[in-house]
Write a protein that holds these residues in place. Structure first.
Motif, PDB file in Angstrom:
ATOM      1  N   LYS A   7      55.529  60.327 -21.677  1.00 52.31           N
ATOM      2  CA  LYS A   7      54.971  59.309 -22.395  1.00 52.31           C
ATOM      3  C   LYS A   7      53.785  58.982 -21.630  1.00 52.31           C
ATOM      4  CE  LYS A   7      57.608  56.304 -25.008  1.00 52.31           C
ATOM      5  NZ  LYS A   7      58.563  55.076 -25.293  1.00 52.31           N
ATOM      6  N   HIS A   8      53.766  58.771 -20.526  1.00 56.49           N
ATOM      7  CA  HIS A   8      52.640  58.522 -19.638  1.00 56.49           C
ATOM      8  C   HIS A   8      51.366  59.220 -19.815  1.00 56.49           C
ATOM      9  CE1 HIS A   8      50.716  56.232 -16.554  1.00 56.49           C
ATOM     10  NE2 HIS A   8      50.379  57.596 -15.732  1.00 56.49           N
ATOM     11  N   SER A   9      51.539  60.622 -20.054  1.00 56.45           N
ATOM     12  CA  SER A   9      50.436  61.505 -20.114  1.00 56.45           C
ATOM     13  C   SER A   9      50.033  61.311 -21.690  1.00 56.45           C
ATOM     14  CB  SER A   9      50.801  63.034 -19.844  1.00 56.45           C
ATOM     15  OG  SER A   9      52.115  63.398 -20.705  1.00 56.45           O
ATOM     16  N   TYR A  10      50.658  60.846 -22.583  1.00 59.50           N
ATOM     17  CA  TYR A  10      50.244  60.633 -24.019  1.00 59.50           C
ATOM     18  C   TYR A  10      49.239  59.610 -24.104  1.00 59.50           C
ATOM     19  CZ  TYR A  10      53.215  64.070 -26.358  1.00 59.50           C
ATOM     20  OH  TYR A  10      53.537  65.419 -26.641  1.00 59.50           O
ATOM     21  N   HIS A  11      49.619  58.541 -23.154  1.00 59.24           N
ATOM     22  CA  HIS A  11      48.883  57.163 -22.996  1.00 59.24           C
ATOM     23  C   HIS A  11      47.750  57.539 -22.280  1.00 59.24           C
ATOM     24  CE1 HIS A  11      52.073  55.072 -24.476  1.00 59.24           C
ATOM     25  NE2 HIS A  11      52.262  53.980 -23.881  1.00 59.24           N
ATOM     26  N   ILE A  12      47.752  58.330 -21.455  1.00 54.96           N
ATOM     27  CA  ILE A  12      46.459  58.661 -20.650  1.00 54.96           C
ATOM     28  C   ILE A  12      45.506  59.501 -21.402  1.00 54.96           C
ATOM     29  CG2 ILE A  12      45.342  60.059 -18.796  1.00 54.96           C
ATOM     30  CD1 ILE A  12      47.857  59.156 -17.175  1.00 54.96           C
ATOM     31  N   LEU A  13      46.027  60.451 -22.359  1.00 54.89           N
ATOM     32  CA  LEU A  13      45.413  61.224 -23.152  1.00 54.89           C
ATOM     33  C   LEU A  13      44.636  60.312 -24.421  1.00 54.89           C
ATOM     34  CD1 LEU A  13      44.419  63.926 -24.093  1.00 54.89           C
ATOM     35  CD2 LEU A  13      46.347  64.266 -25.567  1.00 54.89           C
ATOM     36  N   VAL A  14      45.158  59.528 -24.844  1.00 54.49           N
ATOM     37  CA  VAL A  14      44.899  58.585 -25.812  1.00 54.49           C
ATOM     38  C   VAL A  14      43.660  57.590 -25.233  1.00 54.49           C
ATOM     39  CG1 VAL A  14      45.535  56.755 -27.312  1.00 54.49           C
ATOM     40  CG2 VAL A  14      46.952  58.499 -27.279  1.00 54.49           C
ATOM     41  N   GLU A  15      43.997  57.247 -24.027  1.00 55.05           N
ATOM     42  CA  GLU A  15      42.905  56.340 -23.593  1.00 55.05           C
ATOM     43  C   GLU A  15      41.470  57.135 -23.252  1.00 55.05           C
ATOM     44  OE1 GLU A  15      44.380  54.733 -19.728  1.00 55.05           O
ATOM     45  OE2 GLU A  15      45.876  53.189 -20.943  1.00 55.05           O
ATOM     46  N   ILE A  16      41.931  58.415 -22.821  1.00 52.93           N
ATOM     47  CA  ILE A  16      40.541  59.135 -22.658  1.00 52.93           C
ATOM     48  C   ILE A  16      39.918  59.445 -23.847  1.00 52.93           C
ATOM     49  CG2 ILE A  16      39.902  61.701 -22.042  1.00 52.93           C
ATOM     50  CD1 ILE A  16      42.156  61.790 -20.099  1.00 52.93           C
ATOM     51  N   ILE A  17      40.667  59.622 -25.244  1.00 51.55           N
ATOM     52  CA  ILE A  17      39.988  59.811 -26.370  1.00 51.55           C
ATOM     53  C   ILE A  17      39.410  58.657 -26.852  1.00 51.55           C
ATOM     54  CG2 ILE A  17      40.481  60.113 -28.750  1.00 51.55           C
ATOM     55  CD1 ILE A  17      42.756  62.217 -27.796  1.00 51.55           C
ATOM     56  N   LEU A  18      39.827  57.449 -26.607  1.00 48.66           N
ATOM     57  CA  LEU A  18      39.295  56.217 -27.008  1.00 48.66           C
ATOM     58  C   LEU A  18      38.149  56.053 -26.302  1.00 48.66           C
ATOM     59  CD1 LEU A  18      42.423  53.893 -27.423  1.00 48.66           C
ATOM     60  CD2 LEU A  18      40.835  54.473 -29.245  1.00 48.66           C
ATOM     61  N   ILE A  19      38.119  56.072 -24.823  1.00 46.52           N
ATOM     62  CA  ILE A  19      36.793  56.213 -24.233  1.00 46.52           C
ATOM     63  C   ILE A  19      35.964  57.006 -24.538  1.00 46.52           C
ATOM     64  CG2 ILE A  19      36.040  56.474 -21.714  1.00 46.52           C
ATOM     65  CD1 ILE A  19      38.543  55.208 -20.639  1.00 46.52           C
ATOM     66  N   PHE A  20      36.030  58.239 -24.929  1.00 44.75           N
ATOM     67  CA  PHE A  20      35.158  59.259 -25.402  1.00 44.75           C
ATOM     68  C   PHE A  20      34.734  58.673 -26.673  1.00 44.75           C
ATOM     69  CE2 PHE A  20      34.309  63.162 -28.118  1.00 44.75           C
ATOM     70  CZ  PHE A  20      33.319  63.397 -27.132  1.00 44.75           C
ATOM     71  N   LEU A  21      35.601  58.086 -27.671  1.00 41.93           N
ATOM     72  CA  LEU A  21      34.974  57.541 -28.908  1.00 41.93           C
ATOM     73  C   LEU A  21      34.094  56.429 -28.723  1.00 41.93           C
ATOM     74  CD1 LEU A  21      38.293  58.050 -31.285  1.00 41.93           C
ATOM     75  CD2 LEU A  21      36.186  59.323 -31.344  1.00 41.93           C
ATOM     76  N   LEU A  22      34.440  55.587 -27.702  1.00 37.84           N
ATOM     77  CA  LEU A  22      33.684  54.285 -27.450  1.00 37.84           C
ATOM     78  C   LEU A  22      31.992  54.763 -26.974  1.00 37.84           C
ATOM     79  CD1 LEU A  22      36.006  51.882 -25.855  1.00 37.84           C
ATOM     80  CD2 LEU A  22      34.826  51.666 -28.077  1.00 37.84           C
ATOM     81  N   VAL A  23      32.182  55.831 -26.285  1.00 35.33           N
ATOM     82  CA  VAL A  23      30.916  56.517 -25.577  1.00 35.33           C
ATOM     83  C   VAL A  23      29.994  56.755 -26.718  1.00 35.33           C
ATOM     84  CG1 VAL A  23      29.835  58.272 -24.208  1.00 35.33           C
ATOM     85  CG2 VAL A  23      31.799  56.802 -23.234  1.00 35.33           C
ATOM     86  N   ILE A  24      30.661  57.858 -27.446  1.00 32.79           N
ATOM     87  CA  ILE A  24      29.975  58.323 -28.800  1.00 32.79           C
ATOM     88  C   ILE A  24      29.415  57.161 -29.596  1.00 32.79           C
ATOM     89  CG2 ILE A  24      30.317  59.552 -30.843  1.00 32.79           C
ATOM     90  CD1 ILE A  24      32.339  61.283 -29.497  1.00 32.79           C
ATOM     91  N   LEU A  25      30.324  56.319 -29.894  1.00 33.36           N
ATOM     92  CA  LEU A  25      29.925  54.944 -30.659  1.00 33.36           C
ATOM     93  C   LEU A  25      28.857  54.177 -30.140  1.00 33.36           C
ATOM     94  CD1 LEU A  25      33.191  53.427 -31.968  1.00 33.36           C
ATOM     95  CD2 LEU A  25      31.485  54.757 -33.342  1.00 33.36           C
ATOM     96  N   PHE A  26      28.652  54.062 -28.748  1.00 31.06           N
ATOM     97  CA  PHE A  26      27.692  53.630 -28.057  1.00 31.06           C
ATOM     98  C   PHE A  26      26.324  54.227 -28.055  1.00 31.06           C
ATOM     99  CE2 PHE A  26      25.296  53.185 -24.247  1.00 31.06           C
ATOM    100  CZ  PHE A  26      24.847  51.827 -24.242  1.00 31.06           C
ATOM    101  N   PHE A  27      26.300  55.446 -28.041  1.00 33.12           N
ATOM    102  CA  PHE A  27      25.311  56.385 -28.087  1.00 33.12           C
ATOM    103  C   PHE A  27      24.567  56.486 -29.763  1.00 33.12           C
ATOM    104  CE2 PHE A  27      26.602  57.964 -23.991  1.00 33.12           C
ATOM    105  CZ  PHE A  27      25.003  57.842 -23.454  1.00 33.12           C
ATOM    106  N   GLN A  28      25.575  56.353 -30.581  1.00 35.05           N
ATOM    107  CA  GLN A  28      25.375  56.207 -32.214  1.00 35.05           C
ATOM    108  C   GLN A  28      24.635  55.008 -32.129  1.00 35.05           C
ATOM    109  OE1 GLN A  28      25.296  58.351 -34.704  1.00 35.05           O
ATOM    110  NE2 GLN A  28      25.841  60.172 -33.117  1.00 35.05           N
ATOM    111  N   TYR A  29      25.162  53.944 -31.609  1.00 31.21           N
ATOM    112  CA  TYR A  29      24.489  52.550 -31.767  1.00 31.21           C
ATOM    113  C   TYR A  29      23.186  52.509 -31.426  1.00 31.21           C
ATOM    114  CZ  TYR A  29      23.714  47.274 -31.056  1.00 31.21           C
ATOM    115  OH  TYR A  29      22.994  46.143 -30.903  1.00 31.21           O
ATOM    116  N   ARG A  30      22.928  53.180 -29.941  1.00 28.01           N
ATOM    117  CA  ARG A  30      21.704  53.117 -29.471  1.00 28.01           C
ATOM    118  C   ARG A  30      20.461  53.627 -30.470  1.00 28.01           C
ATOM    119  NH1 ARG A  30      21.419  54.728 -23.697  1.00 28.01           N
ATOM    120  NH2 ARG A  30      19.254  54.674 -24.018  1.00 28.01           N
ATOM    121  N   GLN A  31      21.058  54.961 -30.968  1.00 26.22           N
ATOM    122  CA  GLN A  31      20.249  55.782 -31.922  1.00 26.22           C
ATOM    123  C   GLN A  31      19.851  55.103 -33.182  1.00 26.22           C
ATOM    124  OE1 GLN A  31      18.910  58.559 -31.017  1.00 26.22           O
ATOM    125  NE2 GLN A  31      17.650  58.894 -33.067  1.00 26.22           N
TER     126      GLN A  31
END
Length: 160
Positions: free
Chosen positions: A2-26
């Protein structure tokens, strides 16, 4: 597990936030570029509209009168032929001659003469465009009792 799924979900969320940040800047960068372009177009439109004055319900277009190659002798010549202010009267007459433009407007544009230069007593050079197609005309003119007659001698379009 369960802990590894939470970490995976957090990594995906951080990755999506980074993508959204760069899209917002563009998007912000493109929006600012569009604003700058709009301001440039607004300024050009203001310059063009400032070169027009409304006179007795008719549009009267005014050039810089220094754009003519007239001298005092030419001014006297045309005053004797019925023009009160020869340079202005000739230019205003020319700007009303849309039917002389050898091209038709495209994509909803209307051909207009935007700038003209008087070349002494007989000739004028005019720039025309509709926002899509542009060109120049060499014209001959005559004045008789205040009536100006225009004739296209030659013309060419730019980029066509």
């Amino acid at each position: 597990m369960k802990h590894s799924y939470h970490i995976l979900v957090e990594i995906i969320l951080i990755f999506l936030l980074v993508i959204l940040f760069f899209q917002y800047r563009q998007i912000r960068k493109e929006r600012n570029a569009l604003r700058a372009s709009k301001q440039g177009l607004d300024f050009e439109l203001k310059l063009r509209s400032d070169s027009m004055a409304e006179m007795e319900g008719k549009h009267t277009y005014l050039n810089n009168l220094s754009d003519s190659l007239f001298n005092d002798s030419d001014i006297r010549y045309f005053k004797q032929r019925g023009l009160n202010n020869p340079e202005r009267d000739l230019l205003n007459s020319l700007y009303q001659q849309h039917d002389l433009i050898p091209e038709q407007g495209v994509l909803g544009g209307n051909m207009r003469i935007w700038h003209a230069t008087l070349l002494g007593r007989n000739w004028a050079l005019a720039y025309f465009e509709d926002g899509h197609i542009a060109g120049n005309m060499l014209l001959k003119y005559t004045v008789n009792e205040g009536d100006v007659q225009w004739e296209v001698i030659d013309s060419s379009t730019n980029g066509q």
